[in-house]
Design a protein around this motif. Structure first.
Motif, PDB file in Angstrom:
ATOM      1  N   GLY A  86     -73.472 -12.078  -4.283  1.00  0.00           N
ATOM      2  CA  GLY A  86     -73.447 -12.517  -5.679  1.00  0.00           C
ATOM      3  C   GLY A  86     -73.154 -13.996  -5.815  1.00  0.00           C
ATOM      4  N   VAL A  87     -73.859 -14.646  -6.715  1.00  0.00           N
ATOM      5  CA  VAL A  87     -73.661 -16.069  -7.000  1.00  0.00           C
ATOM      6  C   VAL A  87     -72.994 -16.193  -8.364  1.00  0.00           C
ATOM      7  CG1 VAL A  87     -74.783 -18.297  -7.346  1.00  0.00           C
ATOM      8  CG2 VAL A  87     -75.707 -16.687  -5.675  1.00  0.00           C
ATOM      9  N   CYS A  88     -71.813 -16.782  -8.386  1.00  0.00           N
ATOM     10  CA  CYS A  88     -71.093 -17.000  -9.644  1.00  0.00           C
ATOM     11  C   CYS A  88     -71.292 -18.446 -10.080  1.00  0.00           C
ATOM     12  CB  CYS A  88     -69.604 -16.698  -9.466  1.00  0.00           C
ATOM     13  SG  CYS A  88     -69.256 -14.977  -9.057  1.00  0.00           S
ATOM     14  N   GLY A  89     -72.010 -18.637 -11.168  1.00  0.00           N
ATOM     15  CA  GLY A  89     -72.281 -19.993 -11.631  1.00  0.00           C
ATOM     16  C   GLY A  89     -73.437 -20.624 -10.866  1.00  0.00           C
ATOM     17  N   GLU A  90     -73.599 -21.924 -11.040  1.00  0.00           N
ATOM     18  CA  GLU A  90     -74.706 -22.620 -10.394  1.00  0.00           C
ATOM     19  C   GLU A  90     -74.353 -22.899  -8.942  1.00  0.00           C
ATOM     20  OE1 GLU A  90     -76.401 -25.747 -12.688  1.00  0.00           O
ATOM     21  OE2 GLU A  90     -76.489 -24.530 -14.498  1.00  0.00           O
ATOM     22  N   PRO A  91     -75.329 -22.793  -8.022  1.00  0.00           N
ATOM     23  CA  PRO A  91     -75.017 -22.810  -6.587  1.00  0.00           C
ATOM     24  C   PRO A  91     -74.618 -24.183  -6.068  1.00  0.00           C
ATOM     25  CG  PRO A  91     -77.385 -22.739  -6.910  1.00  0.00           C
ATOM     26  CD  PRO A  91     -76.768 -22.594  -8.270  1.00  0.00           C
ATOM     27  N   GLU A  92     -73.658 -24.161  -5.159  1.00  0.00           N
ATOM     28  CA  GLU A  92     -73.249 -25.356  -4.439  1.00  0.00           C
ATOM     29  C   GLU A  92     -73.650 -25.217  -2.980  1.00  0.00           C
ATOM     30  OE1 GLU A  92     -69.068 -25.905  -4.961  1.00  0.00           O
ATOM     31  OE2 GLU A  92     -69.193 -26.091  -7.147  1.00  0.00           O
ATOM     32  N   VAL A  93     -73.559 -26.305  -2.257  1.00  0.00           N
ATOM     33  CA  VAL A  93     -73.848 -26.273  -0.824  1.00  0.00           C
ATOM     34  C   VAL A  93     -72.990 -25.217  -0.140  1.00  0.00           C
ATOM     35  CG1 VAL A  93     -73.597 -27.605   1.307  1.00  0.00           C
ATOM     36  CG2 VAL A  93     -74.700 -28.637  -0.684  1.00  0.00           C
ATOM     37  N   ALA A  94     -71.721 -25.110  -0.539  1.00  0.00           N
ATOM     38  CA  ALA A  94     -70.817 -24.122   0.067  1.00  0.00           C
ATOM     39  C   ALA A  94     -71.292 -22.702  -0.194  1.00  0.00           C
ATOM     40  CB  ALA A  94     -69.404 -24.320  -0.464  1.00  0.00           C
ATOM     41  N   THR A  95     -71.894 -22.467  -1.358  1.00  0.00           N
ATOM     42  CA  THR A  95     -72.428 -21.149  -1.678  1.00  0.00           C
ATOM     43  C   THR A  95     -73.512 -20.761  -0.681  1.00  0.00           C
ATOM     44  OG1 THR A  95     -72.113 -21.705  -4.025  1.00  0.00           O
ATOM     45  CG2 THR A  95     -73.403 -19.729  -3.530  1.00  0.00           C
ATOM     46  N   VAL A 138     -91.496 -19.641  -8.346  1.00  0.00           N
ATOM     47  CA  VAL A 138     -92.747 -20.157  -7.777  1.00  0.00           C
ATOM     48  C   VAL A 138     -92.641 -21.606  -7.295  1.00  0.00           C
ATOM     49  CG1 VAL A 138     -94.252 -18.594  -9.053  1.00  0.00           C
ATOM     50  CG2 VAL A 138     -93.595 -20.773 -10.091  1.00  0.00           C
ATOM     51  N   THR A 139     -91.443 -22.174  -7.273  1.00  0.00           N
ATOM     52  CA  THR A 139     -91.304 -23.567  -6.860  1.00  0.00           C
ATOM     53  C   THR A 139     -90.992 -23.677  -5.372  1.00  0.00           C
ATOM     54  OG1 THR A 139     -88.932 -23.641  -7.387  1.00  0.00           O
ATOM     55  CG2 THR A 139     -90.484 -24.242  -9.144  1.00  0.00           C
ATOM     56  N   ARG A 140     -91.104 -24.904  -4.882  1.00  0.00           N
ATOM     57  CA  ARG A 140     -90.858 -25.169  -3.458  1.00  0.00           C
ATOM     58  C   ARG A 140     -89.521 -25.849  -3.222  1.00  0.00           C
ATOM     59  NH1 ARG A 140     -95.497 -29.526  -1.999  1.00  0.00           N
ATOM     60  NH2 ARG A 140     -96.502 -29.023  -3.961  1.00  0.00           N
ATOM     61  N   ASN A 141     -88.634 -25.863  -4.198  1.00  0.00           N
ATOM     62  CA  ASN A 141     -87.347 -26.523  -4.015  1.00  0.00           C
ATOM     63  C   ASN A 141     -86.200 -25.659  -4.523  1.00  0.00           C
ATOM     64  OD1 ASN A 141     -88.257 -27.136  -6.784  1.00  0.00           O
ATOM     65  ND2 ASN A 141     -86.339 -28.283  -6.906  1.00  0.00           N
ATOM     66  N   ALA A 142     -85.028 -25.873  -3.928  1.00  0.00           N
ATOM     67  CA  ALA A 142     -83.789 -25.240  -4.368  1.00  0.00           C
ATOM     68  C   ALA A 142     -82.855 -26.348  -4.834  1.00  0.00           C
ATOM     69  CB  ALA A 142     -83.158 -24.452  -3.234  1.00  0.00           C
ATOM     70  N   VAL A 143     -82.350 -26.221  -6.054  1.00  0.00           N
ATOM     71  CA  VAL A 143     -81.446 -27.229  -6.616  1.00  0.00           C
ATOM     72  C   VAL A 143     -80.007 -26.803  -6.352  1.00  0.00           C
ATOM     73  CG1 VAL A 143     -80.724 -28.463  -8.680  1.00  0.00           C
ATOM     74  CG2 VAL A 143     -83.128 -27.810  -8.397  1.00  0.00           C
ATOM     75  N   LEU A 144     -79.267 -27.666  -5.658  1.00  0.00           N
ATOM     76  CA  LEU A 144     -77.903 -27.342  -5.254  1.00  0.00           C
ATOM     77  C   LEU A 144     -76.944 -28.439  -5.697  1.00  0.00           C
ATOM     78  CD1 LEU A 144     -78.679 -26.259  -1.567  1.00  0.00           C
ATOM     79  CD2 LEU A 144     -78.573 -24.797  -3.603  1.00  0.00           C
ATOM     80  N   ALA A 145     -75.740 -28.022  -6.081  1.00  0.00           N
ATOM     81  CA  ALA A 145     -74.697 -28.976  -6.439  1.00  0.00           C
ATOM     82  C   ALA A 145     -73.972 -29.438  -5.183  1.00  0.00           C
ATOM     83  CB  ALA A 145     -73.710 -28.338  -7.406  1.00  0.00           C
ATOM     84  N   VAL A 146     -73.675 -30.733  -5.153  1.00  0.00           N
ATOM     85  CA  VAL A 146     -72.916 -31.320  -4.047  1.00  0.00           C
ATOM     86  C   VAL A 146     -71.672 -31.953  -4.670  1.00  0.00           C
ATOM     87  CG1 VAL A 146     -73.039 -32.798  -1.998  1.00  0.00           C
ATOM     88  CG2 VAL A 146     -75.144 -31.851  -2.983  1.00  0.00           C
ATOM     89  N   PRO A 147     -70.571 -31.184  -4.807  1.00  0.00           N
ATOM     90  CA  PRO A 147     -69.403 -31.655  -5.571  1.00  0.00           C
ATOM     91  C   PRO A 147     -68.840 -32.984  -5.091  1.00  0.00           C
ATOM     92  CG  PRO A 147     -69.220 -29.311  -5.115  1.00  0.00           C
ATOM     93  CD  PRO A 147     -70.394 -29.811  -4.322  1.00  0.00           C
ATOM     94  N   GLU A 148     -68.847 -33.216  -3.769  1.00  0.00           N
ATOM     95  CA  GLU A 148     -68.252 -34.458  -3.272  1.00  0.00           C
ATOM     96  C   GLU A 148     -69.045 -35.690  -3.696  1.00  0.00           C
ATOM     97  OE1 GLU A 148     -70.298 -32.516   0.376  1.00  0.00           O
ATOM     98  OE2 GLU A 148     -69.369 -31.918  -1.519  1.00  0.00           O
ATOM     99  N   HIS A 149     -70.307 -35.506  -4.038  1.00  0.00           N
ATOM    100  CA  HIS A 149     -71.130 -36.606  -4.529  1.00  0.00           C
ATOM    101  C   HIS A 149     -71.340 -36.547  -6.041  1.00  0.00           C
ATOM    102  CE1 HIS A 149     -72.290 -38.284  -0.621  1.00  0.00           C
ATOM    103  NE2 HIS A 149     -72.397 -37.039  -0.181  1.00  0.00           N
TER     104      HIS A 149
END
Length: 393
Positions: A70-79, A153-164
């Protein structure tokens, strides 16, 4: 634009899943589709288990052994790192994303990373090394339960990078789903706020792809089909979550928006949205819904001042005709319609999420380096981007 110059066709490429199943009830095909790729899927879902309970049971009844993450909220690199570890530990041979954009983006990133060594940061744009994925990962299947991101249908995954303090893309043709199962019935009863944010995200993606300098005949067809459907159905689905036709229109438009953005690119709304989402806990779709009118207004104004003969102005006018339903609409009429739509859907201001004027310089500096800015129809200055943000705090 539109794949031609001086009457000669320009070269272009179109990337999409090899198989797309669309329509009420197609979710029931998931077990049969999944069996063609594996037996032990990692099923990445959103926060709510209940929305996907029937699908998990159907997979089990078909002899598969799903492992849920399960993913809670928008995904981060750690997720992603955590999900990759679980998939390896459980011996998963397939990844299925069931949910909104967060679940689907997590699932596709996991599918790409499980078979190989290395950290996700190595493949990230802007803040990472942007290494190309060297080959296919695990098979990935996408089952969206919201209508907005087009992530199926996209070719990318958008991920949050909190340290940046930013959201960036992990992008590769190898992240495209083997099959996307888009069932509008899965979006029935979606809460109004989620419906509004997701629908405005789809609208933004269609509009930005439509005016992108990388637009081609295929993406144009997607946008010309999708924009009028969002215009006629978003308010209806927001006010009545059980309106089956409106839900089908939005699911179809979201899918088209994903195909369009994946092949034509986006623009300044998404260029700003990534840094904003990294700076404050604001849902991506809501940020796009807040920004689409003022950014479109800034683009139109800049085009009239600095590039009055630019073809994007005609394209904005054509989009305005689709949005307003008026054959004589000008680009500025489309801007007014977008402002009215955001107001009618009760979109908040950015300050609702803790965004302050003090964050503007940081966000603008990062936005100017975002890949999405490369396909905005005209470069916007730091002052112009700052004015947009000042207007929506």
């Amino acid at each position: 634009m539109a794949g031609e110059e001086g009457g000669a066709l320009l070269a272009w490429e179109f990337v999409s899943p090899p198989r797309i199943l669309f329509g009420a009830g197609v979710r029931r095909e998931l077990p049969a589709v999944a069996r063609a790729y594996g037996r032990r899927p990692l099923v990445v879902t959103g926060r709510s288990h209940q929305r996907v309970k029937d699908l998990l049971q159907a997979l089990e009844s078909a002899g598969l052994q799903p492992v849920r993450f399960g993913v809670c909220g928008e995904p981060e690199v750690a997720t992603v790192r955590q999900a990759v570890g679980l998939a390896r530990q459980e011996g998963c041979d397939l990844v299925i994303g069931v949910g909104g954009g967060s679940a689907l983006d997590t699932a596709k990133a996991v599918a790409g990373l499980v078979p190989r060594a290395g950290e996700v940061e190595e493949f990230l744009e802007v803040v990472g090394q942007a290494r190309p994925l060297p080959g296919p990962g695990l098979p990935f299947l996408a089952v969206p339960t919201t209508a907005g991101t087009g992530a199926e249908v996209t070719r990318n995954a958008v991920l949050a990078v909190p340290e940046h303090r930013v959201k960036v893309s992990f992008r590769s043709p190898y992240l495209v789903a083997r099959a996307a199962l888009v069932d509008p019935e899965l979006t029935m009863g979606c809460p109004p706020a989620v419906t509004a944010a997701a629908g405005l995200d789809a609208l933004t993606q269609l509009l930005e792809a439509w005016v992108s300098p990388r637009a081609n005949f295929f993406t144009d067809a997607c946008c010309a089909e999708g924009l009028p459907r969002v215009a006629r159905s978003l308010r209806r689905a927001w006010s009545d979550g059980t309106d089956a036709q409106a839900r089908a229109d939005l699911s179809w438009s979201a899918l088209l928006s994903g195909l369009a953005l994946s092949n034509a690119g986006l623009g300044a709304v998404h260029g700003l949205a990534g840094p904003i989402g990294g700076a404050v806990p604001a849902p991506h779709g809501a940020v796009c819904g807040i920004l689409v009118a003022p950014v479109t207004e800034a683009n139109v104004r800049a085009l009239r001042r600095r590039a009055s003969g630019h073809p994007a102005l005609e394209r904005y006018a054509r989009a305005a005709c689709w949005l307003t339903g008026r054959s004589d609409a000008a680009a500025e009429d489309g801007v007014a319609w977008l402002y009215e739509l955001a107001q009618s859907l009760q979109m908040p201001r950015l300050s609702r999420y803790g965004f302050t004027a003090g964050l503007i310089p940081e966000v603008v500096e990062k936005a100017l380096r975002a890949n999405s800015m490369k396909t905005n129809p005209i470069p916007l200055t730091a002052d112009e981007l700052s004015a947009v943000l000042e207007a929506v705090i």
